[in-house]
Design an enzyme around this catalytic site. Structure first.
Site, PDB file in Angstrom:
ATOM      1  CG  HIS A 194      -2.114  -0.950   0.909  1.00 51.46           C
ATOM      2  ND1 HIS A 194      -2.269  -2.134   1.578  1.00 51.46           N
ATOM      3  CD2 HIS A 194      -3.099  -0.902  -0.019  1.00 51.46           C
ATOM      4  CE1 HIS A 194      -3.325  -2.759   1.086  1.00 51.46           C
ATOM      5  NE2 HIS A 194      -3.850  -2.043   0.123  1.00 51.46           N
ATOM      6  CB  CYS A 500      -9.185  -1.634  -9.442  1.00 52.97           C
ATOM      7  SG  CYS A 500      -9.567  -2.761  -8.101  1.00 52.97           S
TER       8      CYS A 500
HETATM    9  C1  PEP Z   1      -5.871  -5.115  -5.023  1.00 46.94           C
HETATM   10  O1  PEP Z   1      -5.665  -5.922  -4.115  1.00 46.94           O
HETATM   11  O2  PEP Z   1      -5.517  -5.289  -6.207  1.00 46.94           O
HETATM   12  C2  PEP Z   1      -6.568  -3.846  -4.728  1.00 46.94           C
HETATM   13  C3  PEP Z   1      -6.980  -3.054  -5.679  1.00 46.94           C
HETATM   14  O3  PEP Z   1      -6.719  -3.519  -3.437  1.00 46.94           O
HETATM   15  P1  PEP Z   1      -5.538  -2.995  -2.486  1.00 46.94           P
HETATM   16  O4  PEP Z   1      -4.323  -2.760  -3.341  1.00 46.94           O
HETATM   17  O5  PEP Z   1      -6.038  -1.750  -1.857  1.00 46.94           O
HETATM   18  O6  PEP Z   1      -5.364  -4.111  -1.534  1.00 46.94           O
END
Ligand code: PEP
Ligand code: MG
Length: 583
Positions: A194, A500
């Site tokens: 993150h 995403c």
């Molecule tokens: C993912 O896991 O690809 C996602 C979009 O969520 P995050 O990166 O916030 O865990």
């Protein structure tokens, strides 16, 4: 240490940046200055006094834990620490530094401690050498205590390269004024952690995997980070700096693209492909719009929790969602309920220590147990969304039962607050749910694939761990098969699907994803014009035809070679114009 030193690490977020090194916590020597305004002075002094008290209490606790009958333990040093914390000379100097130099508490403690340490060391006496190590301890202790507080965003006087001599975390960026952070160098942290996602969305280059950074960099040293190559130049030579200045020119082309792509994009053969933005904060909406977002495909609402001691109230949250939705001016927005836990542990939640936090109590798993928190968030979204075009997405769903429980809760909440139900979808990021996608289809309105988590769970390679990054690979044949099946499942059921995760914004993978049939990308705002430009040069039919035999390729190395040839054949001039490497 005056000569240039070149260190090799791993590219986490590409790009280049130059600035003075600033150590994010835990190092006594620190010269980059963090300024405050005159109004802040009183608050900083109060914080200092409270901090001294809480630190003394900590030492006191240590002392009471020592068995007095155990003569092998000499706890007298704890008295010394408590004395230093009450020493009028030390207190006076810190307060004077805050007041006259207008520097924040952390900087003032560091400067004063350094001053004491230097003076003690210069005497050459063994007694004072010991006092100097006491000062190091006190400074570290005070600062580590300080980091437990509700730290306000700190601003820098000059551009900095943030040095993180441990695992890079989101608060390393959130705690500081992002506009001054030119790059980050860290000991550890993976490409889809993150913290990396946050850095990427703010355009902050990151190099990770540099151990014992403090052995090579002194606070305040000039550092040039070439994250494209994973190289860090400490005290760079004039020749290296000049090369960096020349290369800054390519951003003009990106500005041109930004202006061009404030409109929908179609492939060369006329297929509309949506390119949405991943955002976290209301201010990100402006950046998304400037970059031509067709809407927002993911709001990471858990960033509302950053630096918060308590769970944000329903009213506060409602204001946050309203501000995002209003700024979007009618464009669609997918709001994801909070994905906390994992690497985002809020202070107010008592999450017991977990061996595998990413596989632990996280996101919807927390909300289904803590319905009070869940209720506050969904009620706030429903109320904020009354006049807007939005949907809600649940993260980390593993089973259909979990999804149905969450959806029923949402339906009840909508009835209670008198709002109509939005469309509801699932973020598919747990392998079990992806394998069951067909069963989910009749219950959901849309799907999104969270490749960041999905890859880590499929490959058993922690997304934050640079050491196992070589296994974390979006072009593994088995993984691409899963993506293709998911896209086909959503098409067969007439339900829209986006990706995403970070792979959707990687220009090298755009043609591959279009070829697999993806019609909805959700990426960080800065990558929108690039992805749109590439899509506009791709023929959907040709990409589909080229990708059709991908199943026969047996290794990711071969897929990488094949993809390079495909990108060269279809898109080389675009990659060249944008100075983006084709692999
Ligand atoms: C993912 O896991 O690809 C996602 C979009 O969520 P995050 O990166 O916030 O865990
Ligand atoms: Mg995820």
């Amino acid at each position: 240490m005056n000569k240039e030193t070149k260190l090799n690490g791993i590219t986490i977020v590409p790009g280049k940046g130059i600035g003075k090194s600033y150590f994010a916590g835990r190092v006594v020597e620190q010269t980059a200055l963090v300024s405050i305004t005159r109004q802040d002075v009183g608050d900083e002094i109060i914080r200092f006094n409270e901090l001294r008290e809480s630190t003394k209490e900590e030492y006191h606790k240590y002392r009471s834990n020592i068995d007095p009958s155990d003569s092998s333990v000499d706890s007298s040093f704890l008295n010394i620490y408590e004395h230093i914390l009450d020493d009028p000379a030390f207190i006076g100097q810190v307060i004077e530094t805050i007041t006259t130099k207008l520097l924040d508490l952390e900087t003032s403690i560091r400067l004063v401690s350094n001053d004491f340490i230097k003076r003690f060391n210069s005497t050459g006496s063994a007694y004072f050498k010991d006092r100097s190590s006491d000062m190091v301890e006190i400074c570290e202790k005070l600062i580590s205590q300080l980091h437990k507080d509700n730290g306000r965003v700190k601003s820098f006087l000059e551009p900095v390269v943030l040095i993180v001599s441990r695992m890079f975390t989101p608060s390393d960026i959130l705690a500081y004024d992002k506009s001054k952070i030119q790059a980050v160098v860290s000991a550890s942290g993976g490409k889809t952690s993150h913290a990396a996602i946050l850095a990427r969305s703010y355009g902050i280059p990151v190099v990770s995997g540099i151990r014992n950074i403090q052995d090579f960099i002194c606070p305040g040293d000039q550092v040039l980070v070439d994250a494209d190559k994973g190289i860090v130049y400490v005290r760079p030579s004039a020749a290296v700096v000049n090369r960096f200045v020349k290369q800054k020119g390519t951003s003009k082309e990106l500005d041109r693209l930004k202006a061009k792509w404030n409109r929908p994009v179609y492939t060369r053969d006329g297929i509309h492909v949506e390119v949405l933005a991943n955002i976290s904060l209301p201010e990100d909406v402006e950046v998304a719009m400037e970059n031509g977002a067709d809407g927002v495909g993911l709001v990471r609402t858990e960033y509302l929790l950053s630096n918060k001691k308590n769970f944000p109230s329903e009213e506060l949250q409602q204001g946050y969602y309203e501000s995002i939705l209003e700024k979007l001016g009618g464009k669609h927005c997918v709001i994801r309920t909070m994905d906390f836990g994992g690497d985002k542990k809020p202070e107010f939640l008592d999450i017991p220590p977990e061996f595998n936090p990413f596989m632990g109590w996280r996101a919807i798993r927390i909300f289904l147990e803590r319905k009070d928190l869940f209720k506050a968030q969904v009620a706030a979204i429903l109320k904020a969304g009354k006049k807007h075009n939005y949907s809600i997405m649940f993260p980390m769903v593993t089973t259909l039962k979990e999804y149905l429980e969450a959806k029923t809760f949402l339906v009840q909440a909508a009835e209670e607050v008198g709002c109509k139900m939005p469309k509801v979808g699932v973020l598919f990021e747990v392998p079990l749910a992806v394998l069951e996608m067909n069963t989910f289809m009749k219950e959901i309105d849309f799907a999104s694939i969270g490749t960041n988590d999905l890859i880590q769970y499929l490959s058993a390679a922690d997304r934050s761990n640079a050491k196992v990054n070589y296994l974390y690979n979006p072009i593994e044949p088995a993984f691409l098969k899963i993506i293709r099946n998911a896209i086909n499942t959503s098409k067969d059921n007439g339900k829209p699907l986006s990706i995403c995760g970070e792979m959707a914004g990687d220009p090298v993978l755009t043609v591959l994803l279009v070829g697999l049939g993806l019609r909805r990308f959700s990426v960080i705002p800065r990558h929108i014009p690039i992805v749109k430009e590439l899509i506009s040069h791709i023929s959907y039919a040709e990409a589909a035809e080229s990708v059709s035999h991908i199943e026969s390729i047996e290794s990711s190395e071969d897929i990488s070679k094949w993809l390079k040839i495909l990108n060269k054949r279809m898109l080389e001039p675009v990659f060249e114009r944008l100075s983006i490497p084709i692999e």
